[in-house]
Write a protein that holds these residues in place. Structure first.
Motif, PDB file in Angstrom:
ATOM      1  N   GLY A 472       0.766  -1.119  -0.050  1.00  0.00           N
ATOM      2  CA  GLY A 472       0.023  -0.088   0.063  1.00  0.00           C
ATOM      3  C   GLY A 472       0.887   1.344  -0.061  1.00  0.00           C
ATOM      4  O   GLY A 472       1.648   1.529  -0.916  1.00  0.00           O
ATOM      5  N   GLU A 473       0.475   2.210   1.033  1.00  0.00           N
ATOM      6  CA  GLU A 473       1.171   3.217   1.227  1.00  0.00           C
ATOM      7  C   GLU A 473       2.002   3.436   2.440  1.00  0.00           C
ATOM      8  O   GLU A 473       2.383   4.406   3.038  1.00  0.00           O
ATOM      9  CB  GLU A 473       0.295   4.606   1.069  1.00  0.00           C
ATOM     10  CG  GLU A 473      -0.217   4.719  -0.354  1.00  0.00           C
ATOM     11  CD  GLU A 473      -0.972   5.910  -0.542  1.00  0.00           C
ATOM     12  OE1 GLU A 473      -1.263   6.680   0.501  1.00  0.00           O
ATOM     13  OE2 GLU A 473      -1.862   6.206  -1.719  1.00  0.00           O
ATOM     14  N   ASP A 474       2.441   2.178   2.759  1.00  0.00           N
ATOM     15  CA  ASP A 474       3.295   2.061   4.141  1.00  0.00           C
ATOM     16  C   ASP A 474       4.905   2.397   3.429  1.00  0.00           C
ATOM     17  O   ASP A 474       5.585   1.493   3.347  1.00  0.00           O
ATOM     18  CB  ASP A 474       3.186   0.553   4.725  1.00  0.00           C
ATOM     19  CG  ASP A 474       4.010   0.552   5.913  1.00  0.00           C
ATOM     20  OD1 ASP A 474       4.272   1.613   6.435  1.00  0.00           O
ATOM     21  OD2 ASP A 474       3.864  -0.514   6.522  1.00  0.00           O
ATOM     22  N   TRP A 475       5.164   3.777   3.158  1.00  0.00           N
ATOM     23  CA  TRP A 475       6.444   4.072   2.797  1.00  0.00           C
ATOM     24  C   TRP A 475       7.510   3.649   3.380  1.00  0.00           C
ATOM     25  O   TRP A 475       7.662   4.023   4.615  1.00  0.00           O
ATOM     26  CB  TRP A 475       6.347   5.439   2.572  1.00  0.00           C
ATOM     27  CG  TRP A 475       5.228   5.988   1.703  1.00  0.00           C
ATOM     28  CD1 TRP A 475       4.050   6.969   2.191  1.00  0.00           C
ATOM     29  CD2 TRP A 475       5.039   5.646   0.155  1.00  0.00           C
ATOM     30  NE1 TRP A 475       3.235   7.032   1.094  1.00  0.00           N
ATOM     31  CE2 TRP A 475       3.857   6.590  -0.286  1.00  0.00           C
ATOM     32  CE3 TRP A 475       5.362   5.066  -0.814  1.00  0.00           C
ATOM     33  CZ2 TRP A 475       3.308   6.312  -1.383  1.00  0.00           C
ATOM     34  CZ3 TRP A 475       4.957   4.967  -1.978  1.00  0.00           C
ATOM     35  CH2 TRP A 475       3.874   5.537  -2.370  1.00  0.00           C
ATOM     36  N   VAL A 476       8.384   2.952   2.615  1.00  0.00           N
ATOM     37  CA  VAL A 476       9.883   2.550   3.223  1.00  0.00           C
ATOM     38  C   VAL A 476      10.675   3.491   2.770  1.00  0.00           C
ATOM     39  O   VAL A 476      11.721   4.124   3.517  1.00  0.00           O
ATOM     40  CB  VAL A 476      10.251   1.100   2.835  1.00  0.00           C
ATOM     41  CG1 VAL A 476      11.477   0.856   3.197  1.00  0.00           C
ATOM     42  CG2 VAL A 476       9.126   0.130   3.179  1.00  0.00           C
TER      43      VAL A 476
END
Length: 709
Positions: A472-476
């Motif tokens: 998703g938009e769980d930005w690393v």
């Protein structure tokens, strides 16, 4: 919330017609062997049906043949002129020919004398006429003087008769024994021929089926090999192993049993129906009256067994995934004394698989005997009705006897289908799961017109506002930008979870970014052919994976273009040649699973040799020296310094002492670039890198003090 990868997701459920259409595409290239198998099936069916017909002919035309209605003429020539076959024995003044039990056929030579042999109280009488019930005892005989007698039919009609001597009876039966021998010979030929053809067909089917399974397994493995790392992140190894092995193997019966056996069974059913209607349409219709019951049972069975097989395969997939994971981690399980807890989880899955299997077994145990019951019901109806008709003189015993055999043969394909139906449904479930995997398109694809990798490759790497998330938009990575110039050695440092390793995995497209661009020599890596990109970028990881095989094969990875001399040269450059030659078989020493026979440091050295022998233009070291002792690290660092000379090198390290020589150090923090510069510049800034350096320096001082005490 992240999903449990061990929880089997619902697959796309296709109808049987869709599944069969797709499966038949795999069989199409082998249409010639299948066509031959169909022809062989036709011949086997003809031989099987012919055997029963031969028995019927032997009973009615020869064993009981002398009791058939006959016609008589003054000489044999007259019978032959009328298309009749005279009896071969010496029957006295008149020549006789049998005209069969069918009165209509026998009525044709109506101007000839009629005759028939009737048996009564152990004696045989030649009747001057036909008695419809003569073969079944529906008459009485009144002996008179000089061997004469009167035969009275059940209808009250009386006909004169003459008692036959034993020699006369033998004359009327003279042609039956040779005919029975001929029929026996034909019966034997049919048995042997059907057996030989069945063996030929079985072997041809097995060979063809295995070739099709080979093609499907090969396609599956190639498809899995093209999938991105994100696919393997959510699909455990055990699940994929089940797909490639057991799910494909479940199709074996479909190709070796169903496709041709179905044709054979249909031929059997059509052939039996044809013969039964030919023998007696009334009995044939009586036999078919049980088919609606059979159809209702089959539809019920299909609906419940398919769902039972789906549940069973899903639990088996979870069970295999659990086993693969726990057997690989058995050292940890024993280290923390978790054997009982792991057994409890295994027992839960094992019990679920047992219950699912028993559900399918119970359903089969109901369906198969039910098919047998319906078949026996049909036989019972046949014996009841047919027996009464025989006693009434309307049917011959041979016809009823043939019907009992044909009814059994009629239900044999249905019984076979009942036995195989569970396997067929299992094959359909396997096909669903296989096509569900094949239909999953790689999230990472090449462009329709890829750009060739620039040659010679300089090795400039540029990140431009890169955003990346695994889910998703769980930005690393968040808006990451930097430039690595050709030939530079660049190090990435930062706390755990800062995004260092993610950057490494993006450069050779293990994953694709969501925003921004990554350029290699000015070309977006998404426009490059994947194979060329990954050949140009070599990675040495912290967790070294070794395959079962020899040391040499693990260095060259079965690349035939790499010679033994190049393998040895690479090993020498990382200082592993000495310990390899100390082994009993040297470079041909077989390694255990995942290289378990080597120490961590030795495995790491092998991974360095692997990187050197492939000579990539860009070299990435992801915590590559973490498992090597200090003395060995110094040796490897020298080899790496030589290897990285003139080559762009990226290093991910936690120990800052190993990257002080880097031309550029990029400091990552929470997915962003925090600082850049060389070692001296970053220390002078007294920022985040400085604090990391100070923490590690104090840790080393504390460790040294503890060692001194």
């Amino acid at each position: 919330m992240r999903e449990d990868i061990h929880q089997e997701r619902a697959v796309n459920q296709l109808g049987d017609s869709q599944l069969l259409q797709r499966l038949i595409r795999y069989a199409t290239p082998y249409w010639k062997p299948f066509a031959l198998c169909v022809l062989l099936a036709f011949l086997v069916v003809a031989a099987d049906l012919g055997r029963t017909f031969l028995i019927s002919v032997a009973i009615d035309d020869h064993i009981n043949g002398y009791r058939q209605p006959m016609v008589a003429a003054d000489d044999r020539a007259e019978l032959e002129r009328r298309g009749l076959e005279p009896l071969p024995g010496d029957t006295g003044e008149l020549a006789y020919a049998r005209v069969g039990w069918d009165a209509d056929a026998a009525a044709a030579p109506g101007d000839l004398a009629r005759a028939q042999i009737a048996e009564y109280e152990g004696d045989a009488y030649l009747v001057a006429g036909w008695l419809p019930a003569a073969a079944d005892g529906g008459y009485t005989v009144t002996p008179q003087a000089d061997g004469a007698a009167t035969v009275t039919a059940a209808s009250g009609e009386s006909l004169p008769a003459t008692k036959l001597t034993a020699e006369q009876i033998d004359a009327f039966q003279a042609g039956d024994a040779p005919a029975i021998w001929r029929l026996g010979g034909l019966f034997l030929v049919a048995v042997v021929g059907a057996a030989v053809l069945s063996v030929w067909q079985m072997n041809l089917l097995q060979f063809t089926g295995q070739r099709i399974l080979y093609t499907i397994r090969d396609q599956l493995f190639r498809h899995i090999g093209r999938m991105p790392m994100s696919f393997f992140d959510r699909n455990p190894v055990g699940r994929l192993v089940v797909r490639v092995t057991q799910d494909t193997e479940s199709l074996n019966n479909l190709f070796t049993q169903v496709l041709v056996t179905l044709v054979k069974d249909v031929l059997v059913l059509i052939g039996i129906l044809g013969v039964m209607f030919y023998l007696n349409a009334e009995l044939a219709l009586l036999t078919l009256c049980v088919l609606p019951v059979l159809a209702a049972m089959t539809f019920w069975y299909k609906s419940v067994i398919r769902e039972a097989q789906r549940i069973s395969r899903a639990i088996l997939s979870r069970l295999n995934s659990f086993l693969a994971e726990n057997l690989s981690g058995m050292r940890i399980t024993q280290m923390f004394v978790r054997e009982h807890k792991q057994w409890q989880q295994f027992n839960e899955l094992n019990e679920g698989f047992f219950k699912a299997g028993m559900r399918g077994t119970v359903i089969n145990s109901i369906f198969q005997p039910a098919i047998g019951f319906v078949g026996n019901l049909a036989v019972a109806l046949l014996l009841w009705y047919g027996g009464l008709r025989v006693l009434d003189g309307a049917l011959q015993f041979g016809v009823v006897f043939a019907f009992t055999i044909y009814v059994r043969q009629f239900f044999n394909p249905l019984m076979s289908l009942a036995e195989k139906y569970g396997q067929v449904q299992l094959a359909m479930v396997g096909a669903e799961r296989i096509f569900d995997l094949l239909d999953e398109k790689p999230a990472m694809t090449e462009t329709a017109k890829p750009v060739a990798l620039p040659q010679p490759l300089k090795g400039e790497i540029r990140f431009e506002h890169v955003w990346f998330a695994y889910i998703g938009e769980d930005w690393v990575l968040r808006d990451v930008s930097f430039v690595i110039r050709p030939g530079e050695t660049v190090a990435f440092v930062g706390a755990t979870g800062a995004g260092k390793s993610s950057i490494i995995q993006l450069i050779n497209r293990f994953y694709d970014i969501q925003k921004g661009r990554i350029l290699l020599d000015g070309v977006d890596i998404r426009e490059l052919p994947l194979a060329e990109l990954r050949r140009a970028v070599g990675i040495v990881q912290q967790d070294v994976f070794l395959f079962t095989g020899t040391i040499a094969s693990n260095i060259r990875l079965n690349e035939t273009g790499i010679s033994d001399e190049q393998v040895v040269e690479a090993a020498k450059r990382v200082r592993m040649d000495e310990f390899v030659r100390s082994m009993p078989d040297g470079y041909d020493t077989l390694l255990g699973e995942r290289g378990v026979t080597l120490s961590l440091g030795q495995r790491q050295l092998l991974s360095f040799a692997r990187a050197i022998v492939f000579r990539p233009q860009v070299l990435i070291l992801d915590e590559a020296t973490s498992n090597i002792d200090t003395d060995t690290e110094l040796v490897v660092q020298e080899a790496l310094a030589e290897l990285s000379r003139g080559r762009t090198t990226l290093v991910v390290a936690h120990r800052l002492s190993t990257i002080q020589h880097a031309d550029q150090i990029i400091v990552m923090h929470k997915g962003r670039v925090r600082e850049t510069g060389n070692h001296a510049d970053l220390l002078s800034q007294r920022g985040y890198y400085y604090r990391l350096h100070q923490l590690q320096y104090k840790d080393r001082q504390t460790a040294a003090a503890g060692a001194a005490e």
